[in-house]
Motif scaffolding. Structure first.
Motif, short mmCIF file in Angstrom:
data_model
loop_
_atom_site.label_atom_id
_atom_site.label_comp_id
_atom_site.label_asym_id
_atom_site.label_seq_id
_atom_site.Cartn_x
_atom_site.Cartn_y
_atom_site.Cartn_z
N LEU A 187 1.24 -1.01 0.07
CA LEU A 187 0.23 0.38 -0.10
C LEU A 187 0.95 1.27 0.04
CD1 LEU A 187 -3.38 -0.04 0.04
CD2 LEU A 187 -2.64 1.29 3.37
N ALA A 188 0.90 1.64 -1.10
CA ALA A 188 1.73 2.89 -1.52
C ALA A 188 1.66 3.77 -1.01
CB ALA A 188 2.55 3.10 -2.20
N ILE A 189 1.77 4.22 0.43
CA ILE A 189 2.35 6.51 0.54
C ILE A 189 2.99 7.08 0.65
CG2 ILE A 189 1.77 7.16 2.94
CD1 ILE A 189 0.15 5.13 3.12
N GLU A 190 2.61 7.80 -0.46
CA GLU A 190 3.48 9.48 -0.90
C GLU A 190 3.32 10.74 0.56
OE1 GLU A 190 2.97 9.24 -4.66
OE2 GLU A 190 3.11 7.40 -5.00
N LYS A 191 3.80 10.67 1.72
CA LYS A 191 3.68 11.53 2.35
C LYS A 191 4.23 12.70 1.64
CE LYS A 191 3.60 9.20 6.37
NZ LYS A 191 4.65 9.19 7.49
N ASP A 240 -0.49 11.35 3.27
CA ASP A 240 -0.54 11.48 1.95
C ASP A 240 -1.81 12.07 1.17
OD1 ASP A 240 -1.13 10.63 -0.20
OD2 ASP A 240 -0.33 8.36 -0.35
N PRO A 241 -2.28 12.98 0.90
CA PRO A 241 -3.49 13.61 0.71
C PRO A 241 -3.97 12.52 0.22
CG PRO A 241 -1.91 14.75 0.20
CD PRO A 241 -1.24 14.05 0.37
N VAL A 242 -3.81 11.47 -0.57
CA VAL A 242 -4.89 10.72 -2.07
C VAL A 242 -5.13 10.26 -0.24
CG1 VAL A 242 -5.22 9.27 -3.24
CG2 VAL A 242 -3.68 11.74 -3.25
N ARG A 243 -4.65 9.31 -0.26
CA ARG A 243 -4.79 8.35 1.27
C ARG A 243 -5.90 8.91 2.14
NH1 ARG A 243 -4.98 3.60 -1.19
NH2 ARG A 243 -3.00 3.41 -2.37
N ALA A 288 0.04 4.36 8.87
CA ALA A 288 1.46 4.15 7.85
C ALA A 288 1.57 5.57 8.18
CB ALA A 288 0.56 4.22 6.75
N HIS A 289 0.31 6.32 8.78
CA HIS A 289 1.09 8.28 9.02
C HIS A 289 1.62 8.31 10.53
CE1 HIS A 289 -1.42 8.14 5.37
NE2 HIS A 289 -0.34 9.44 5.73
N ASP A 290 0.75 6.46 10.84
CA ASP A 290 2.41 6.65 12.66
C ASP A 290 0.38 7.80 13.37
OD1 ASP A 290 4.58 5.90 12.72
OD2 ASP A 290 5.15 8.16 11.61
N GLY A 291 -0.33 7.43 13.00
CA GLY A 291 -1.62 7.65 13.86
C GLY A 291 -2.71 6.47 14.08
N THR A 292 -3.17 6.60 15.22
CA THR A 292 -4.30 5.86 15.13
C THR A 292 -5.39 5.86 15.12
OG1 THR A 292 -4.89 6.91 17.38
CG2 THR A 292 -3.42 5.75 17.47
N ILE A 293 -6.49 4.82 15.24
CA ILE A 293 -7.88 5.19 15.27
C ILE A 293 -8.79 4.31 16.20
CG2 ILE A 293 -7.65 4.12 13.36
CD1 ILE A 293 -9.85 5.18 11.96
N THR A 294 -10.32 4.96 16.55
CA THR A 294 -10.23 4.53 18.16
C THR A 294 -11.41 4.36 17.02
OG1 THR A 294 -10.41 6.03 19.05
CG2 THR A 294 -8.83 4.66 19.35
N VAL A 295 -12.71 3.33 18.20
CA VAL A 295 -14.19 3.71 17.57
C VAL A 295 -15.16 3.80 18.98
CG1 VAL A 295 -14.18 1.23 17.35
CG2 VAL A 295 -16.17 2.72 16.83
N GLU A 296 -15.66 4.73 19.58
CA GLU A 296 -17.16 4.29 20.47
C GLU A 296 -18.57 4.31 19.58
OE1 GLU A 296 -16.45 7.97 23.14
OE2 GLU A 296 -14.60 7.19 23.29
#
Ligand code: ADP
Length: 262
Positions: free
Chosen positions: A103-107, A148-151, A234-242
Motif C-alpha cells: 500500500l503505497a504512501i506518498e507523504k 499522503d492526502p489521497v490516502r 502508516a501515518h503513525d496515527g491511531t483510530i478508535t471507535v466508541e
C-alpha cells in the motif's frame, strides 16, 4: 535433579511451541476460509449491481421509459449502482495491495486547514445531495501535517460512507477537529444503527462484518475499516471507535502534526 529440571523446561518449551504452531495454523485456516468466502461474496456483489444496471439500460433502450421524470429515476439508479461497483473494486484493489504489503504512501507536508477544509466542504455538498445532514462543529486548526492526502482522504471518505450506509433513516453526521498537544484529532460522529459490544473490538479486522451488516442490503465487503486502519497506522496515527446500538458511532482519528522548529 538438574537434568530433570532441564528436561521439564524443554518439554514446557516444546509444548508452548506446539501450541503456537497450532494457533498459527488455525489462524491460517481461518484466513483462507475468509478469503474463500470473500470471493463468493464478491462474485455475488459484482453481479447484482451489474444485473440491475443492465436491466435499467435495457429499459431505456426498449423505450419503456416514457417521460423525463422516469428517465431521471432510471439514470439515478444506474449511477448509484455504478458508484457501488466503483467502491467495491477500489476496496479490492487496496486489499490485494495490503496482502502484498504494497500500500503505497506518498507523504507531503501540507496545511491541515486547507486540506481538511476543502475535503469536508466537498463532503458536505455530496452528503446534502443525498439528504444527509452534515456539520463541521468548529473551525479547523491550522498546522502542518506530513501525510499522503489521497490516502487520508480515502480513509475519511470511507468513514463518511459507513456513517451514511449504517446511518438509519434520518442521517446526521457531525465532524469535530481539535488540536491536541502532539496530534490533530478528527472526530466523525453519526446517529446511526451503532455497533454492538461484541462486534466493537473486531470492526477493524480484515473481512469483519457486523452481524446486522452480513445481510447484503448494506453492500459491504468487510475490507473498508481494515484499509482505513492500515492507512492511519502508516501515518503513525491511531483510530478508535466508541459506539452504542441504536444511538450511533464515533470514530476518532489522531494524526501527529509536524512540530515547528524553534
Ligand atoms: P463493510 O464493508 O461491512 O461496511 P467495514 O470494514 O467498513 O466493512 O466495517 C466493518 C463493520 O463495522 C460493518 O460490517 C459494520 O457492521 C460496522 N460498522 C462500520 N462503520 C459503522 C458505522 N458508522 N455504524 C455502524 N456500524 C458500522
Amino acid at each position: 535433579y538438574r537434568r530433570k529440571d532441564e528436561l521439564g523446561r524443554f518439554i514446557e518449551g516444546f509444548n508452548l511451541m506446539r501450541s503456537h504452531l497450532k494457533q498459527s495454523l488455525a489462524n491460517q485456516r481461518q484466513y483462507e476460509q475468509n478469503r474463500k468466502e470473500l470471493i463468493a461474496t464478491i462474485s455475488h456483489d459484482l453481479r447484482t449491481p451489474l444485473q440491475s444496471i443492465k436491466g435499467y439500460v435495457e429499459g431505456i433502450n426498449d423505450g419503456i421509459v416514457q417521460n423525463e421524470e422516469m428517465k431521471k429515476k432510471y439514470l439515478q439508479v444506474i449511477l448509484s449502482k455504478t458508484e457501488q461497483l466503483d467502491r467495491l473494486i477500489d476496496d479490492l484493489f487496496d486489499f490485494s495491495k495490503i496482502e502484498l504489503d504494497q500500500l503505497a504512501i506518498e507523504k507531503n507536508v501540507i496545511n491541515s486547514q486547507e486540506f481538511l477544509g476543502s475535503l469536508f466542504e466537498y463532503a458536505k455538498m455530496d452528503n446534502e445531495r443525498k439528504s444527509v445532514k452534515f456539520n463541521v462543529t468548529n473551525s479547523i486548526p491550522s498546522v502542518l501535517i506530513d501525510i499522503d492526502p489521497v490516502r487520508i482522504e480515502q480513509a475519511i471518505t470511507n468513514l463518511l460512507d459507513n456513517a451514511v450506509r449504517y446511518g438509519g433513516t434520518e442521517i446526521n453526521i457531525t465532524i469535530s477537529i481539535d488540536l491536541l498537544t502532539k496530534s490533530l484529532s478528527i472526530e466523525i460522529k453519526d446517529n446511526g444503527i451503532g455497533i454492538s459490544k461484541e462486534d466493537l473490538p473486531n470492526v477493524f479486522d480484515l473481512f469483519f462484518r457486523g452481524e446486522k451488516s452480513r445481510s447484503r442490503e448494506f453492500g459491504g465487503t468487510g475490507l473498508g475499516l481494515a484499509i482505513v486502519k492500515k492507512i492511519i497506522k502508516a501515518h503513525d496515527g491511531t483510530i478508535t471507535v466508541e459506539s452504542e446500538v441504536g444511538r450511533g458511532s464515533l470514530f476518532i482519528i489522531r494524526l501527529p502534526f509536524v512540530e515547528k522548529k524553534l
